[in-house]
Design an enzyme around this catalytic site. Sequence first.
Site, PDB file in Angstrom:
ATOM      1  CG  ASP A   1      -1.898   1.008   1.343  1.00 31.65           C
ATOM      2  OD1 ASP A   1      -2.596   1.207   0.340  1.00 31.65           O
ATOM      3  OD2 ASP A   1      -2.022   1.653   2.396  1.00 31.65           O
TER       4      ASP A   1
ATOM      5  N   GLY B   1      -4.877   4.565  -9.598  1.00 30.42           N
ATOM      6  CA  GLY B   1      -5.628   5.721  -9.097  1.00 30.42           C
ATOM      7  C   GLY B   1      -4.781   6.525  -8.127  1.00 30.42           C
TER       8      GLY B   1
ATOM      9  CB  CYS C   1      -7.918  11.679  -2.497  1.00 28.40           C
ATOM     10  SG  CYS C   1      -8.040   9.915  -2.405  1.00 28.40           S
TER      11      CYS C   1
ATOM     12  N   GLY D   1     -14.083   2.916  -1.437  1.00 28.61           N
ATOM     13  CA  GLY D   1     -13.994   3.282  -0.032  1.00 28.61           C
ATOM     14  C   GLY D   1     -15.276   3.964   0.402  1.00 28.61           C
TER      15      GLY D   1
ATOM     16  CE1 TYR E   1     -13.560   6.006   2.900  1.00 34.89           C
ATOM     17  CE2 TYR E   1     -13.860   8.114   1.796  1.00 34.89           C
ATOM     18  CZ  TYR E   1     -13.330   6.841   1.822  1.00 34.89           C
ATOM     19  OH  TYR E   1     -12.556   6.401   0.777  1.00 34.89           O
ATOM     20  NE  ARG E   2      -9.144   7.451  10.601  1.00 40.29           N
ATOM     21  CZ  ARG E   2      -8.843   7.358  11.890  1.00 40.29           C
ATOM     22  NH1 ARG E   2      -9.217   8.304  12.724  1.00 40.29           N
ATOM     23  NH2 ARG E   2      -8.172   6.338  12.346  1.00 40.29           N
ATOM     24  N   GLY E   3      -9.745   9.709   4.925  1.00 40.10           N
ATOM     25  CA  GLY E   3      -8.618   9.356   4.078  1.00 40.10           C
ATOM     26  C   GLY E   3      -7.489   8.855   4.956  1.00 40.10           C
TER      27      GLY E   3
ATOM     28  NE  ARG F   1      -2.883   4.134   1.038  1.00 45.28           N
ATOM     29  CZ  ARG F   1      -3.390   4.894   0.086  1.00 45.28           C
ATOM     30  NH1 ARG F   1      -3.489   6.185   0.242  1.00 45.28           N
ATOM     31  NH2 ARG F   1      -3.792   4.356  -1.050  1.00 45.28           N
TER      32      ARG F   1
END
Length: 503
Positions: free
Chosen positions: A274, A326, A333, A402, A428-430, A444
Amino acid sequence: MAKLHPDLENKPRRRASSLRGREFWYKDITLIPNRLPDFERDEVDLTTNFTKRTILKTPFVSSPMDTVTEAEMAILMALMGGIGVIHYNFLTIDKQIEEVEKVKRFQAGFVFSPVVLSSKNKIRDVYNINEKYGFFSTPITEDGTLNSKLVGIVTRRDVRYRKDMDTKLKDVMTPREKLIVAKKSETVDKNDLDFATEILRSHNLDTLPIIDENEKVVALVTDSDIRKNEQFPLATKNENNQLRIFIAVESRLALAKERIGRAFDVGVDGIVIDASVVFREQIEIAKWTKQNFPKLEVVLGNIDSAEMVEKIIREASEYCDALRVGIGPGAACITQQELGTGRAQASAVWECARAVKKLEPKYGFLPIIADGGIKIPDLADIQKPGDITKALALGAQTVMMGSLLAGLDESPGEKEFNYEENRMVKKYRGMGSIEAMGKRGALRYGIEKMRIKIPEGKVIKAPYRGSGYDFLPQLIAGVKQSLQKQGFKNIKELQEEVDIRPI
Ligand code: XMP
């Protein structure tokens, strides 16, 4: 041959157009139906490759993000024919491995190496096992290990109305003399699950222990597993009917080694190395993984250009089983805005898929995962199967999502009421948000050791969507319906013949 409208090609042309030579997103294109379909939606077959060897009946993958994929989501995805990738943003490796184990223990034909206890253990221990793995049926052996004889079994029925958690299991178990068991030589050795199922059903049992000639338990067969097998015909499973599962690992060889070894021991099927943008160390990790665990499949990424596809294939095609495409299109993002890096997702998928095709005669088939950008609209709570079809039409074999899945019951975290938007939401978090980077997320982005952390993601609210067991069948039907409208019975036909035009 698939046709991309000339205005979408990245080449200068004479006629003026708003799209000519420009990058395009899914919203910038449409698929033109020019066949005469003579079949029904349910005849569409969405079978595809997640990796070179992992075949899915549904082209959906859930993102390795800590507000998207842990065991519950991975189980849902695999039952529905897709696959989940478990994130690594846990405080310890143990926690990630536990999630893999939950998925692997969720259903099976023969449950090998079942969790066992001794008759001295207490009812509390059975509940602890249930909490950890989600099941109750536990064989009881002389010394509480698989190395000693079977002396009984405890199932949900034996403990469900018991209040005293300190009661010893010897007082509630069904003892060996009353147990129906099956012999290893007649079941496991012949890989004959049907015979075991017959015994289970004819005696109306919850659980059938399978023993060897020394009376040691080698496996279990449970009624709930058999029912699950029947209920989810699309499920993504291995030879032993266990659900398949991938994990994400960091792009640092020294750290990834332990994680990969441990995950292999509990039966993981593959790894996704990743990073927001692929870097060289991934190739070393892929090589090391293949040398040490040839059975594991390896996904590299993320990438978004033909040049990068070529570099990876030329250097590492034998260590790589799929490419994740992507950079920055995801709903949480901000890599494109912050770092000026990345591109429109539909262009990325098209170009990478073409590059893979070009090299296929020499290096073989390599699946593309279109990662991110299947958007949730700001307010309306609607799904977007059409974007998924577009990603497949552009050449992706699967679509990784996601935000679309983050609002389901099966994602980690609780739903809450949002007064500004007047609806239920889930966070929902990046993984590149400051909040997520507090844990291992910074790995990452390759900045875990740096004092200054530039965020590449944000925290948003995904509309709450209820159970994935209701939502995903709708999404699958939506994708099938859009292929049917185009007159394509499967993804291969779509990719070969589709007519893609600018909107
Ligand atoms: P969707 O659009 O489905 O995208 O929500 C999911 C994908 O987004 C990527 N991801 C990030 N990209 N900064 C980024 O630039 C981030 O913080 C971030 N977190 C996740 C990831 O590829 C995921 O599968």
